[in-house]
Scaffold this motif. Sequence first.
Motif, PDB file in Angstrom:
ATOM      1  N   TRP A   1       0.849  -1.189   0.000  1.00 11.20           N
ATOM      2  CA  TRP A   1       0.000   0.000   0.000  1.00 11.20           C
ATOM      3  C   TRP A   1       0.890   1.246   0.000  1.00 11.20           C
ATOM      4  O   TRP A   1       1.828   1.349   0.810  1.00 11.20           O
ATOM      5  N   TYR A   2       0.568   2.158  -0.938  1.00 12.65           N
ATOM      6  CA  TYR A   2       1.264   3.422  -1.056  1.00 12.65           C
ATOM      7  C   TYR A   2       0.273   4.564  -0.869  1.00 12.65           C
ATOM      8  O   TYR A   2      -0.900   4.462  -1.245  1.00 12.65           O
ATOM      9  N   GLN A   3       0.757   5.671  -0.348  1.00 14.71           N
ATOM     10  CA  GLN A   3       0.017   6.928  -0.308  1.00 14.71           C
ATOM     11  C   GLN A   3       0.709   7.902  -1.267  1.00 14.71           C
ATOM     12  O   GLN A   3       1.933   8.044  -1.218  1.00 14.71           O
ATOM     13  N   GLN A   4      -0.088   8.546  -2.112  1.00 13.41           N
ATOM     14  CA  GLN A   4       0.486   9.519  -3.042  1.00 13.41           C
ATOM     15  C   GLN A   4      -0.291  10.824  -2.939  1.00 13.41           C
ATOM     16  O   GLN A   4      -1.478  10.871  -3.269  1.00 13.41           O
ATOM     17  N   LYS A   5       0.393  11.853  -2.517  1.00 14.00           N
ATOM     18  CA  LYS A   5      -0.210  13.186  -2.468  1.00 14.00           C
ATOM     19  C   LYS A   5       0.097  13.935  -3.760  1.00 14.00           C
ATOM     20  O   LYS A   5       0.986  13.554  -4.523  1.00 14.00           O
ATOM     21  N   SER A   6      -0.642  14.999  -3.965  1.00  9.62           N
ATOM     22  CA  SER A   6      -0.594  15.717  -5.230  1.00  9.62           C
ATOM     23  C   SER A   6       0.829  16.138  -5.577  1.00  9.62           C
ATOM     24  O   SER A   6       1.544  16.682  -4.745  1.00  9.62           O
ATOM     25  N   SER A   7       1.215  15.851  -6.825  1.00  8.97           N
ATOM     26  CA  SER A   7       2.522  16.247  -7.368  1.00  8.97           C
ATOM     27  C   SER A   7       3.698  15.630  -6.614  1.00  8.97           C
ATOM     28  O   SER A   7       4.798  16.192  -6.618  1.00  8.97           O
ATOM     29  N   GLN A   8       3.470  14.496  -5.963  1.00  9.32           N
ATOM     30  CA  GLN A   8       4.551  13.807  -5.262  1.00  9.32           C
ATOM     31  C   GLN A   8       4.666  12.371  -5.749  1.00  9.32           C
ATOM     32  O   GLN A   8       3.736  11.822  -6.337  1.00  9.32           O
ATOM     33  N   ALA A   9       5.792  11.759  -5.472  1.00 10.93           N
ATOM     34  CA  ALA A   9       5.962  10.339  -5.738  1.00 10.93           C
ATOM     35  C   ALA A   9       5.188   9.528  -4.692  1.00 10.93           C
ATOM     36  O   ALA A   9       4.933  10.012  -3.586  1.00 10.93           O
ATOM     37  N   PRO A  10       4.825   8.311  -5.028  1.00 12.12           N
ATOM     38  CA  PRO A  10       4.169   7.453  -4.028  1.00 12.12           C
ATOM     39  C   PRO A  10       5.091   7.183  -2.833  1.00 12.12           C
ATOM     40  O   PRO A  10       6.306   7.071  -2.988  1.00 12.12           O
ATOM     41  N   LYS A  11       4.463   7.035  -1.671  1.00 12.65           N
ATOM     42  CA  LYS A  11       5.188   6.768  -0.433  1.00 12.65           C
ATOM     43  C   LYS A  11       4.691   5.439   0.132  1.00 12.65           C
ATOM     44  O   LYS A  11       3.502   5.266   0.361  1.00 12.65           O
ATOM     45  N   LEU A  12       5.609   4.517   0.354  1.00 13.37           N
ATOM     46  CA  LEU A  12       5.236   3.189   0.845  1.00 13.37           C
ATOM     47  C   LEU A  12       4.762   3.283   2.296  1.00 13.37           C
ATOM     48  O   LEU A  12       5.453   3.850   3.157  1.00 13.37           O
ATOM     49  N   LEU A  13       3.574   2.722   2.559  1.00 11.11           N
ATOM     50  CA  LEU A  13       3.041   2.661   3.928  1.00 11.11           C
ATOM     51  C   LEU A  13       3.438   1.344   4.600  1.00 11.11           C
ATOM     52  O   LEU A  13       3.928   1.328   5.721  1.00 11.11           O
TER      53      LEU A  13
END
Lengths: 114, 112
Positions: free
Chosen positions: B34-46
């Motif tokens: 599961w990744y979280q991706q905020k606007s204009s950013q790369a995905p971040k692994l949760l």
Amino acid sequence: AQSVTQLDSHVSVSEGTPVLLRCNYSSSYSPSLFWYVQHPNKGLQLLLKYTSAATLVKGINGFEAEFKKSETSFHLTKPSAHMSDAAEYFCVVTLGSNDYKLSFGAGTTVTVRA
Amino acid sequence: DAMVIQNPRYQVTQFGKPVTLSCSQTLNHNVMYWYQQKSSQAPKLLFHYYDKDFNNEADTPDNFQSRRPNTSFCFLDIRSPGLGDAAMYLCATSKGGGETQYFGPGTRLLVL
């Protein structure tokens, strides 16, 4: 530790002209390298992958990338841009079989002018 | 076609109201992410699961939990969503570590 630098945050090209997206990486080991594309409000789609076989990697939709170890680069190119290529592109590196965490570049936004 | 499926594609929740996002795969891969991706950013692994083994990233807030009841399904639970949790949530799968990760279409979460 590894890291990825995408040298251009935004690239604008005219339809039918070449596209070049630049990526440099740093890694203590032999990495696996990927390019992913993300269209607005969509997931990431794999364009191509390098895993220590041929240094010139061909991907989908006419994209290819060349791995240059001496320059620690993995630049993505396409000879002729299409309107549908407008998207965000991520260069990604992972170390090996025990590495579950992808290291992403910051991304390059590609716009294509008619 | 083998694929990664996420439902729903768009989810609206209220501040503090628990929400669950769903991911399923037909690839029979061992690992789900599961990744979280905020606007204009790369995905971040949760976090990720290797089979039933759960692996949390050190900086993932306790507000985020996950369940993997079987090989095919994985859920992301946000216990008390805050405004800062509004983002695109991406599920991915791979055969193993260092292997290609295949992403689903994502769920865009809006917190009111």
